[in-house]
Every structure is written in structure tokens, then in C-alpha cells.
Scaffold this motif. Structure first.
Motif, PDB file in Angstrom:
ATOM      1  N   GLY A 183       0.780  -1.227   0.000  1.00  0.00           N
ATOM      2  CA  GLY A 183       0.000   0.000   0.000  1.00  0.00           C
ATOM      3  C   GLY A 183       0.811   1.276   0.000  1.00  0.00           C
ATOM      4  N   TYR A 184       2.129   1.178   0.152  1.00  0.00           N
ATOM      5  CA  TYR A 184       2.932   2.400   0.208  1.00  0.00           C
ATOM      6  C   TYR A 184       2.873   3.157  -1.119  1.00  0.00           C
ATOM      7  CZ  TYR A 184       6.690   5.613   1.363  1.00  0.00           C
ATOM      8  OH  TYR A 184       7.411   6.747   1.613  1.00  0.00           O
ATOM      9  N   ALA A 185       2.782   2.431  -2.230  1.00  0.00           N
ATOM     10  CA  ALA A 185       2.692   3.082  -3.540  1.00  0.00           C
ATOM     11  C   ALA A 185       1.462   3.979  -3.623  1.00  0.00           C
ATOM     12  CB  ALA A 185       2.666   2.034  -4.654  1.00  0.00           C
ATOM     13  N   GLY A 186       0.358   3.541  -3.012  1.00  0.00           N
ATOM     14  CA  GLY A 186      -0.838   4.366  -3.009  1.00  0.00           C
ATOM     15  C   GLY A 186      -0.658   5.638  -2.214  1.00  0.00           C
ATOM     16  N   TYR A 187       0.041   5.527  -1.090  1.00  0.00           N
ATOM     17  CA  TYR A 187       0.335   6.700  -0.274  1.00  0.00           C
ATOM     18  C   TYR A 187       1.212   7.678  -1.046  1.00  0.00           C
ATOM     19  CZ  TYR A 187       2.091   9.375   3.743  1.00  0.00           C
ATOM     20  OH  TYR A 187       2.440  10.378   4.616  1.00  0.00           O
ATOM     21  N   VAL A 188       2.210   7.149  -1.737  1.00  0.00           N
ATOM     22  CA  VAL A 188       3.097   7.982  -2.546  1.00  0.00           C
ATOM     23  C   VAL A 188       2.308   8.686  -3.646  1.00  0.00           C
ATOM     24  CG1 VAL A 188       5.007   7.912  -4.199  1.00  0.00           C
ATOM     25  CG2 VAL A 188       5.171   6.645  -2.057  1.00  0.00           C
ATOM     26  N   ALA A 189       1.355   7.962  -4.254  1.00  0.00           N
ATOM     27  CA  ALA A 189       0.613   8.516  -5.385  1.00  0.00           C
ATOM     28  C   ALA A 189      -0.253   9.701  -4.977  1.00  0.00           C
ATOM     29  CB  ALA A 189      -0.250   7.427  -6.018  1.00  0.00           C
ATOM     30  N   PRO A 207      -3.833  16.365  -0.367  1.00  0.00           N
ATOM     31  CA  PRO A 207      -3.645  15.067  -1.032  1.00  0.00           C
ATOM     32  C   PRO A 207      -4.498  14.956  -2.280  1.00  0.00           C
ATOM     33  CG  PRO A 207      -4.973  14.819   0.949  1.00  0.00           C
ATOM     34  CD  PRO A 207      -4.468  16.237   0.955  1.00  0.00           C
ATOM     35  N   ARG A 208      -4.012  14.170  -3.225  1.00  0.00           N
ATOM     36  CA  ARG A 208      -4.799  13.893  -4.416  1.00  0.00           C
ATOM     37  C   ARG A 208      -5.992  13.027  -4.042  1.00  0.00           C
ATOM     38  NH1 ARG A 208       0.598  13.073  -6.088  1.00  0.00           N
ATOM     39  NH2 ARG A 208       1.330  14.670  -7.549  1.00  0.00           N
ATOM     40  N   SER A 209      -6.961  12.955  -4.923  1.00  0.00           N
ATOM     41  CA  SER A 209      -8.186  12.209  -4.663  1.00  0.00           C
ATOM     42  C   SER A 209      -7.885  10.751  -4.376  1.00  0.00           C
ATOM     43  CB  SER A 209      -9.124  12.322  -5.860  1.00  0.00           C
ATOM     44  OG  SER A 209     -10.221  11.457  -5.716  1.00  0.00           O
ATOM     45  N   ARG A 210      -8.598  10.188  -3.396  1.00  0.00           N
ATOM     46  CA  ARG A 210      -8.483   8.764  -3.082  1.00  0.00           C
ATOM     47  C   ARG A 210      -9.184   7.899  -4.125  1.00  0.00           C
ATOM     48  NH1 ARG A 210      -7.417   7.028   2.290  1.00  0.00           N
ATOM     49  NH2 ARG A 210      -6.837   8.734   3.673  1.00  0.00           N
ATOM     50  N   GLY A 211      -9.899   8.529  -5.026  1.00  0.00           N
ATOM     51  CA  GLY A 211     -10.739   7.740  -5.920  1.00  0.00           C
ATOM     52  C   GLY A 211     -10.006   7.048  -7.040  1.00  0.00           C
ATOM     53  N   GLY A 212      -8.746   7.475  -7.328  1.00  0.00           N
ATOM     54  CA  GLY A 212      -8.012   6.896  -8.440  1.00  0.00           C
ATOM     55  C   GLY A 212      -7.502   5.513  -8.125  1.00  0.00           C
ATOM     56  N   PRO A 213      -6.951   4.848  -9.136  1.00  0.00           N
ATOM     57  CA  PRO A 213      -6.469   3.478  -8.946  1.00  0.00           C
ATOM     58  C   PRO A 213      -5.330   3.397  -7.958  1.00  0.00           C
ATOM     59  CG  PRO A 213      -5.809   4.365 -11.110  1.00  0.00           C
ATOM     60  CD  PRO A 213      -6.807   5.294 -10.536  1.00  0.00           C
ATOM     61  N   ALA A 214      -4.528   4.478  -7.836  1.00  0.00           N
ATOM     62  CA  ALA A 214      -3.402   4.432  -6.904  1.00  0.00           C
ATOM     63  C   ALA A 214      -3.863   4.440  -5.464  1.00  0.00           C
ATOM     64  CB  ALA A 214      -2.465   5.625  -7.153  1.00  0.00           C
ATOM     65  N   ALA A 215      -5.120   4.854  -5.245  1.00  0.00           N
ATOM     66  CA  ALA A 215      -5.604   4.969  -3.875  1.00  0.00           C
ATOM     67  C   ALA A 215      -6.561   3.837  -3.528  1.00  0.00           C
ATOM     68  CB  ALA A 215      -6.303   6.313  -3.689  1.00  0.00           C
ATOM     69  N   ALA A 216      -6.426   2.723  -4.188  1.00  0.00           N
ATOM     70  CA  ALA A 216      -7.367   1.628  -3.999  1.00  0.00           C
ATOM     71  C   ALA A 216      -7.330   1.042  -2.612  1.00  0.00           C
ATOM     72  CB  ALA A 216      -7.109   0.536  -5.033  1.00  0.00           C
ATOM     73  N   SER A 217      -6.169   1.081  -1.968  1.00  0.00           N
ATOM     74  CA  SER A 217      -6.084   0.497  -0.628  1.00  0.00           C
ATOM     75  C   SER A 217      -5.476   1.493   0.334  1.00  0.00           C
ATOM     76  CB  SER A 217      -5.202  -0.756  -0.660  1.00  0.00           C
ATOM     77  OG  SER A 217      -3.888  -0.428  -1.059  1.00  0.00           O
ATOM     78  N   ARG A 218      -5.860   1.436   1.567  1.00  0.00           N
ATOM     79  CA  ARG A 218      -5.309   2.302   2.593  1.00  0.00           C
ATOM     80  C   ARG A 218      -3.890   1.848   2.910  1.00  0.00           C
ATOM     81  NH1 ARG A 218      -6.994   5.683   6.481  1.00  0.00           N
ATOM     82  NH2 ARG A 218      -5.800   5.767   8.419  1.00  0.00           N
ATOM     83  N   PRO A 219      -2.912   2.752   2.839  1.00  0.00           N
ATOM     84  CA  PRO A 219      -1.529   2.323   3.001  1.00  0.00           C
ATOM     85  C   PRO A 219      -1.195   1.986   4.435  1.00  0.00           C
ATOM     86  CG  PRO A 219      -1.645   4.699   2.820  1.00  0.00           C
ATOM     87  CD  PRO A 219      -3.039   4.184   2.633  1.00  0.00           C
ATOM     88  N   PRO A 220      -0.351   0.965   4.632  1.00  0.00           N
ATOM     89  CA  PRO A 220       0.080   0.613   5.977  1.00  0.00           C
ATOM     90  C   PRO A 220       1.237   1.461   6.444  1.00  0.00           C
ATOM     91  CG  PRO A 220       0.889  -0.993   4.433  1.00  0.00           C
ATOM     92  CD  PRO A 220       0.100   0.012   3.648  1.00  0.00           C
ATOM     93  N   SER A 221       1.465   1.449   7.726  1.00  0.00           N
ATOM     94  CA  SER A 221       2.538   2.235   8.293  1.00  0.00           C
ATOM     95  C   SER A 221       3.855   1.495   8.245  1.00  0.00           C
ATOM     96  CB  SER A 221       2.209   2.577   9.741  1.00  0.00           C
ATOM     97  OG  SER A 221       3.256   3.250  10.334  1.00  0.00           O
ATOM     98  N   GLY A 222       4.863   2.065   8.787  1.00  0.00           N
ATOM     99  CA  GLY A 222       6.153   1.439   8.834  1.00  0.00           C
ATOM    100  C   GLY A 222       7.200   2.470   9.117  1.00  0.00           C
ATOM    101  N   ARG A 223       6.750   3.691   9.326  1.00  0.00           N
ATOM    102  CA  ARG A 223       7.707   4.754   9.615  1.00  0.00           C
ATOM    103  C   ARG A 223       8.186   4.630  11.039  1.00  0.00           C
ATOM    104  NH1 ARG A 223       7.117   9.348   6.049  1.00  0.00           N
ATOM    105  NH2 ARG A 223       5.622   8.848   4.456  1.00  0.00           N
TER     106      ARG A 223
END
Length: 293
Positions: free
Chosen positions: A261-267, A277-293
Motif C-alpha cells: 500500500g505504500y505506492a498508493g500513499y506515494v501517489a 492530497p490527491r483524490s483517493r478515488g483513483g487506482p493508486a488509492a485503492a487500498s489504505r496504506p500501511p505504516s512502517g515509519r
């Protein structure tokens, strides 16, 4: 001297005491070196080099205090001298305290573990050369505006006060971003998720953006004239490169890139400068990104 930060406009740096400034530079270098050498001794004793990150903020604080003492009697504006010392020390001590709390109870930082695993010869001596001495040199270089500000004779003008405001914006992003992330990671319910709330919703690196603002703010505080600004502008440029292309944003994102999911967060989230932030509706935002920071 006409001061860019004053009402009289831009002029030559005839009043800047270049000789005093040059004489003070050799005093600040040993201050930065002493912090790094003491930290190195402690790290070797503890068998853990991650504590060098604590010394980063302490090194700048030591340089600021040393410059304040070295510039005594050199004609620098007293308000500017005290202010630049206080702002640098506040930033450095807060950062050192935050890193110390964050690392408590943890083992070696993976970055240093990987570096020392490839060390030719004694890993500690390799760390001394490649980490401690290098960071000490960077502290001295990046702190050039702090050192120069102690010698600027002119009263604080509008450019200097803009610098103070930019420093305050930077400290806000750093301190608030760090606090938000610490609270997020302390909640077991957030395990395995990306921090994309608060300031982290607007930039993937509010702490690095804050650092950027702090050091450009301190640069403006020192930029009493064009010649002085030209002489020390290398410092915020180097810090900006470190944050965006060096050991800051680039390395962290390489480490995070494989997280689900990090790619979606980046997008959808700005990589550095805050923006909505850009719209969550696009394909890059399909899943909620997980943490790891």
C-alpha cells in the motif's frame, strides 16, 4: 553598511567584520568535533552507533554557543546574536531529545548495521571515519549561517524577521509531525498501517520539510547583505540536498517502498512540500496504506 534585512535596501558588506568571522571559524570546528568524539566513545562502550544521530542536534548547539562566545566584542548586533543562538539550540536540543526517546530500548540502527557489516578492518574505526568525522564536518559546514549571524552588525530587519518566521514554521512541522507519528505508533490498533493523518496527510516527510524551513530561516537571519548571503548559502543548499537526495527522504523511501500500500500513499501525498492530497478515488488509492515509519 546597507542591510538587505533593513529599510535602507541592498548594499555592500563593508561593515561585516570578515576578519573576526574568519578568526571564529577555527573555534567552531573543534566544538563540533568534540561532540562527535565524545559520542563515539560512548557508542563504542555501548556497542551501538545509532546514538550518533543524537549528536547531530547537539553538535549544532555546541557550534552556536561557541560562536556566541567567539564573537564577543566583534560588533555583532546583540539581538541577532542571542536570537540565532537560542533558535539553533532550541532546534538542536529538541531534535536530540526526540531521537534519544525514539531509540530507547532499540538495538542498532539497520543503516549503521549494514554500513559496518561491509567495513574493511576495525568496524569502530571505520564508523569513526565514515560517520562521526563526516557528520562533524557537515555540522561545521551547515552551521555557517549560524556562525556568520553572530557577526552581522546591523539591527534586525525585515529579511531577518522573515527568517525567524520561517524557522518557526519549520519547528512546528518537525515537532508536531514527530509527536503525531509517535502517538500513532504507540497505538497497537495502528500496527501495520501507514501514518497518513495530521501533517502526514499533506507531506510524506513533515519532519524533513521542517528541517528545510529551519535552515533556510537561519540563513535569512544571517543574510545581512548580499556578500554575506553568497558566502554562506552553501549551507542550506547542502542541508536541502541531504534531506531530499542524501540520508533523508531518499533512503527512507527506499526502505518503505516494499510495504503493501505504500505506492498508493506515494501517489496521493506530496513527497516534500505540503499540499492537499490527491483524490483517493483513483487506482493508486485503492487500498489504505500501511505504516512502517
Amino acid at each position: 553598511m546597507s542591510d538587505v534585512s533593513g529599510v535602507s535596501g541592498v548594499g555592500a558588506a563593508h561593515g561585516f567584520p570578515w576578519g573576526h568571522f574568519a578568526a571564529g571559524l577555527p573555534w567552531s570546528a573543534p566544538a563540533a568535533l568534540a561532540v562527535m568524539l565524545v559520542t563515539f566513545a560512548v557508542a563504542v562502550r555501548k556497542g551501538m552507533h545509532r546514538i550518533v544521530d543524537i549528536a547531530w542536534g547537539l553538535g549544532f548547539t555546541a557550534v552556536a554557543l561557541t560562536s556566541l562566545l567567539a564573537s564577543t566584542g566583534a560588533g555583532g548586533d546583540p539581538v541577532r546574536r542571542v536570537l540565532v543562538t537560542a533558535l539553533t539550540a532550541l532546534w538542536g536540543l529538541r531534535l536530540a531529545g526526540h531521537i534519544a526517546r525514539r531509540g530507547r530500548g532499540h538495538g542498532e540502527d539497520p543503516r549503521y548495521a549494514r554500513l559496518l557489516a561491509k567495513a574493511p578492518g576495525d568496524p569502530n574505526l571505520y564508523a569513526l571515519r565514515m560517520v562521526y568525522l563526516l557528520q562533524g564536518a557537515l555540522v561545521w559546514l551547515v552551521s555557517l549561517p549560524v556562525q556568520a549571524a553572530h557577526y552581522v552588525p546591523d539591527p534586525m530587519g525585515w529579511v531577518a524577521w522573515v527568517g525567524v518566521a520561517l524557522w518557526a514554521v519549520g519547528l512546528f512541522f518537525e515537532a508536531v509531525g514527530d509527536a503525531q507519528l509517535a502517538r500513532f505508533k504507540a497505538d497497537p490498533a495502528n500496527r501495520g498501517q501507514i501514518m497518513d493523518r495530521g501533517l502526514w496527510r499533506y507531506t510524506r516527510h513533515p519532519n524533513y520539510f521542517g528541517d528545510f524551513c529551519v535552515w533556510w530561516g537561519l540563513f535569512l537571519l544571517a543574510a545581512g547583505s548580499i556578500p554575506v548571503a553568497v558566502a554562506v548559502v552553501v549551507a542550506p543548499l547542502v542541508m536541502s540536498l541531504l534531506l531530499t537526495r542524501g540520508s533523508g527522504q531518499r533512503l527512507l523511501e527506499q526502505h518503505m517502498s516494499s510495504r503493501p500500500g505504500y505506492a498508493g500513499y506515494v501517489a496521493r501525498t506530496s513527497g516534500f512540500f505540503p499540499r492537499p492530497p490527491r483524490s483517493r478515488g483513483g487506482p493508486a488509492a485503492a487500498s489504505r496504506p500501511p505504516s512502517g515509519r
